[in-house]
Scaffold this motif. Structure first.
Motif, PDB file in Angstrom:
ATOM      1  N   ALA A 196      -0.158 -16.441  50.745  1.00 39.65           N
ATOM      2  CA  ALA A 196       1.204 -16.641  51.237  1.00 39.65           C
ATOM      3  C   ALA A 196       1.561 -15.577  52.264  1.00 39.65           C
ATOM      4  CB  ALA A 196       2.193 -16.612  50.073  1.00 39.65           C
ATOM      5  N   LYS A 221       1.363 -22.064  52.941  1.00 39.57           N
ATOM      6  CA  LYS A 221       2.312 -22.615  51.967  1.00 39.57           C
ATOM      7  C   LYS A 221       1.533 -22.856  50.677  1.00 39.57           C
ATOM      8  CE  LYS A 221       5.118 -24.943  55.489  1.00 39.57           C
ATOM      9  NZ  LYS A 221       5.593 -26.253  56.014  1.00 39.57           N
ATOM     10  N   CYS A 234       2.572 -28.216  49.865  1.00 38.99           N
ATOM     11  CA  CYS A 234       1.719 -27.033  49.846  1.00 38.99           C
ATOM     12  C   CYS A 234       0.413 -27.267  50.597  1.00 38.99           C
ATOM     13  CB  CYS A 234       1.398 -26.639  48.399  1.00 38.99           C
ATOM     14  SG  CYS A 234       2.816 -26.014  47.478  1.00 38.99           S
ATOM     15  N   ASP A 235      -0.057 -26.214  51.261  1.00 44.54           N
ATOM     16  CA  ASP A 235      -1.383 -26.236  51.890  1.00 44.54           C
ATOM     17  C   ASP A 235      -2.475 -25.952  50.869  1.00 44.54           C
ATOM     18  OD1 ASP A 235      -0.151 -26.459  54.471  1.00 44.54           O
ATOM     19  OD2 ASP A 235       0.122 -24.286  54.505  1.00 44.54           O
ATOM     20  N   CYS A 273       5.510 -21.246  45.870  1.00 41.18           N
ATOM     21  CA  CYS A 273       6.324 -21.835  44.811  1.00 41.18           C
ATOM     22  C   CYS A 273       5.477 -21.933  43.551  1.00 41.18           C
ATOM     23  CB  CYS A 273       6.871 -23.210  45.212  1.00 41.18           C
ATOM     24  SG  CYS A 273       5.648 -24.463  45.585  1.00 41.18           S
ATOM     25  N   GLY A 315       4.208 -16.577  54.542  1.00 40.41           N
ATOM     26  CA  GLY A 315       4.405 -17.983  54.246  1.00 40.41           C
ATOM     27  C   GLY A 315       5.312 -18.163  53.045  1.00 40.41           C
ATOM     28  N   ARG A 316       4.972 -19.143  52.235  1.00 35.13           N
ATOM     29  CA  ARG A 316       5.845 -19.512  51.118  1.00 35.13           C
ATOM     30  C   ARG A 316       5.014 -19.702  49.864  1.00 35.13           C
ATOM     31  NH1 ARG A 316       7.760 -24.290  48.796  1.00 35.13           N
ATOM     32  NH2 ARG A 316       9.944 -24.184  48.089  1.00 35.13           N
TER      33      ARG A 316
END
Length: 250
Positions: free
Chosen positions: A69, A74, A29-30, A6, A3-4
């Motif tokens: 992630a 996210k 974001c999740d 940040c 995933g991602r």
């Protein structure tokens, strides 16, 4: 598929000083990870999970966020101020380096924010108008003699100095020791700005000189700015004084 993740700088605390980029990244974001008081600054979004942890658990927090992630989520990791200044961006990078190989496959981004020294400087004038540096007074991750060496070098080189993490219950003596050390290299007339919670409702900006600066008025919410020998204080009738560092050096 990974995933991602940040890492988001929330700014110094005032809602108006959180950037649109940060708000958009957080909303996407999740899951959010961070120190509890920092998570409390983030607008609530339905369906978004939040995981608060102690401020001294940075690497564990970073690893937990990276694991999610890698699993496809996210994920956002929040920091006060700027995420790259004595904050979580470095912790996540360290966890990537030391962790399992899948951590390095994560789509990773750092979202900048207004760091404390900029917020404090803006409230008093332009003390960072010439060359400056930032130091953390915490010796949790580096030895105190190295802190002393860097303080002396910065003062003798003519830098304005921003001090982060100036004092805590476990470290009540270090800011006072730093002032005593700096008095050996700088004139007593050098301005010192104590900026507590700059931009927030409980903001307190206190101006002193190095000769009479009282370390006990600082806490962990305070960023301390110490001028160079060239930093000027401008008195204004009926108004608070301004502090600025001239753009040129003699």
């Amino acid at each position: 598929m990974s995933g991602r993740l940040c890492v988001v700088g929330l700014g110094p605390g005032a809602a108006a000083q959180m950037t649109p980029q940060a708000l958009d990244a957080l909303a996407a974001c999740d899951e959010l990870y961070g120190y509890g008081p920092y998570l409390d600054r983030v607008p609530v979004r339905a369906g978004q999970a939040r995981f608060a942890s102690d401020n001294r658990e940075e690497l564990d927090r970073a690893s937990a966020a990276l694991e999610r992630a890698v699993a496809g989520a996210k994920v956002g990791v929040v920091s006060g101020g700027d995420a790259g200044v004595f904050a979580m961006a470095a912790a996540v990078c360290e966890a990537m380096e030391k962790g399992p190989d899948p951590f390095r496959t994560v789509d990773f981004e750092v979202i900048p924010g207004i760091t404390a020294m900029l917020a404090v400087a803006a409230r008093i004038g332009a003390p960072l108008g010439h060359d400056f540096c930032a130091l953390s007074l915490s010796d949790n991750l580096k030895p105190w003699p190295l802190v002393e060496k860097r303080l002396t070098a910065a003062a003798e080189a003519g830098f304005v100095i921003a001090l982060y993490n100036p004092i805590s219950r476990a470290r009540p003596w270090q800011l006072g020791a730093a002032f005593e050390l700096l008095r050996q290299s700088l004139p007593g007339s050098v301005p010192v700005i104590f900026g507590r919670a700059a931009g927030r409702a409980d903001e307190r900006i206190t101006l002193a000189t190095l000769a009479d600066a009282d370390a006990t008025i600082a806490d962990m919410a305070t960023c301390v700015l110490i001028g160079s020998a060239q930093t000027r204080m401008v008195e204004r009738p009926g108004l608070p004084p301004l502090v600025y560092s001239p753009r040129s050096a003699p």
